[in-house]
Design a protein around this motif. Sequence first.
Motif, short mmCIF file in Angstrom:
data_model
loop_
_atom_site.label_atom_id
_atom_site.label_comp_id
_atom_site.label_asym_id
_atom_site.label_seq_id
_atom_site.Cartn_x
_atom_site.Cartn_y
_atom_site.Cartn_z
N THR A 136 0.69 -1.06 0.40
CA THR A 136 0.22 -0.23 0.51
C THR A 136 0.77 1.04 0.32
OG1 THR A 136 -0.63 -0.34 2.48
CG2 THR A 136 -1.66 -0.97 1.14
N ARG A 149 -0.16 -4.76 9.15
CA ARG A 149 1.13 -3.99 8.06
C ARG A 149 1.91 -5.23 9.14
NH1 ARG A 149 1.69 1.02 5.42
NH2 ARG A 149 3.77 0.91 5.99
N ASP A 353 -5.10 1.00 4.28
CA ASP A 353 -4.38 -0.08 5.45
C ASP A 353 -5.93 0.51 5.97
OD1 ASP A 353 -1.38 -0.68 4.78
OD2 ASP A 353 -1.42 0.88 4.98
#
Length: 377
Positions: A136, A149, A353
Motif C-alpha cells: 500500500t 501490516r 490500510d
Amino acid sequence: MRSSLKTRFAKAAALAALAAALAAPGLARADVKLGVGAPITGPDAAFGAQIRNGAEQAVADINAKGGILGQKVRIEVGDDGADPKQGVSVANKFVGEQVAFVVGHFNSGVTMPASEVYAESGVLQITPGSTNPKITERGVATIFRTCGRDDQQGEVAAKFLAGRPGEKIAILHDKTTYGKGLADETKKSLNALGIREVLYEGLNKSEKDFSALVSKIKESGATIVYWGGVHTEGGLLLRQMRDQGVKAAMMGGDGIASDEFAAIAGPGVEGTFMTFPPDPRQRPEAAEVVKAFKAKNYNPETYTLYSYAAVEVLKQAAEAAHSFEADKMAAVMHSGKTFETVIGPLSFDKKGDVTRADYVVFEWRKGPDGRVSYYQM
C-alpha cells in the motif's frame, strides 16, 4: 502503469454493458463476478482454503438477501499456488473474465505483481492476508487490505521480546517478500530498542533438512528464535530444533496462525508465541457466521473471517457508490467511511490500510479440551 488498448476496450465495454443493464428496468441482469485469488494448492493451501471459504460464505449470505445492487454475485476462483508468476496468470484470467473486484491474494509476494495487473485493468482488490508494507506504499488507489501490516506486528513482537530480559534472539526467515519483510521489520524494531540479534539467517522454502541451520542456532546460544515465514517451514524447523536438542522457544507472526502449525511442529510447539489480532471468532459481530461455519463442521480460523469481511466491504462500497466501477468504489473506501463487518468496524486510510492496528500476542498451549492451539495471552 499503462494498460493495453485491448484491455481498456474490454473493460470499458463490460462497464457500459453493466451500466445499461442497471439503467433498464425489467431487463435481465447478469451476475456480478467476484474473483478469489489464493493458494488453493501447494504448501500454503490451508490459508487458501480459509480465504476461499470466507468469501464463499459471504457471497452465499449476500445472495440470500438479494445480492449487490440487485445483482447476484458469482465467484471465480483462481489458484495462485503461492507463486508470483502463477498469481499474475490468475490476475490476467480474472481480467479476461471481467470480474468486478477481487478478494486476494494471500502471499505478499503474489499480491505485489498481481495487483499491478488489477490496477492497470481497473479492478478493485482487497487482500485479507498480505501484510508487507510496500503493498500500500506504491500509490495504487484501488488496492486495500482488511489485515494489518508487518511493521505494525513487528513492533508488537519487538516490544514483547524486549520485555523478556536476558533473551538471546535469533532471527530467521524464508526469503519471501512476506517472511523476510516481517523478519526485517521485527529486527528494525528490536535494534531501535537497543537489542541486537545473535543470529540472522534465511532458508529456502523448498528445503526440508534444516540441520545446518539448527546447528547455527545451537552455536549462537539463542534462547528464542523469531521466525519470519509461514507455518509449513516454521513447523518443520521447530520440530528439527527439538529433535536436535535445541530448547529455544519460537515466536512468529500471522503466517503460523493455523492449527496445521502444531501438527507439523509436534509436541515441541507448546510455548511458541505469535502475533495476530484478537481472535475474530470471539467478536459478537461474527457469532452468526461462526455458527454457520460450525454447522458445516468447519473451523473459521484466522483469515476466514478476514476474507468474509472483505466481501462485506465490497458490497457496502458498491452500494454507497451506486456503482461497480473501481475508482468510484475506491473513492468511497478512501473517504473514511466506516464499514460494518464480522471482524468489527473497519475504515481505510488514503493508502488503503485499515486505520486500526490491533496486534496482540498469542501462545501455543493445551486448551481445556487437551488440544494444542493458540490462545491470546
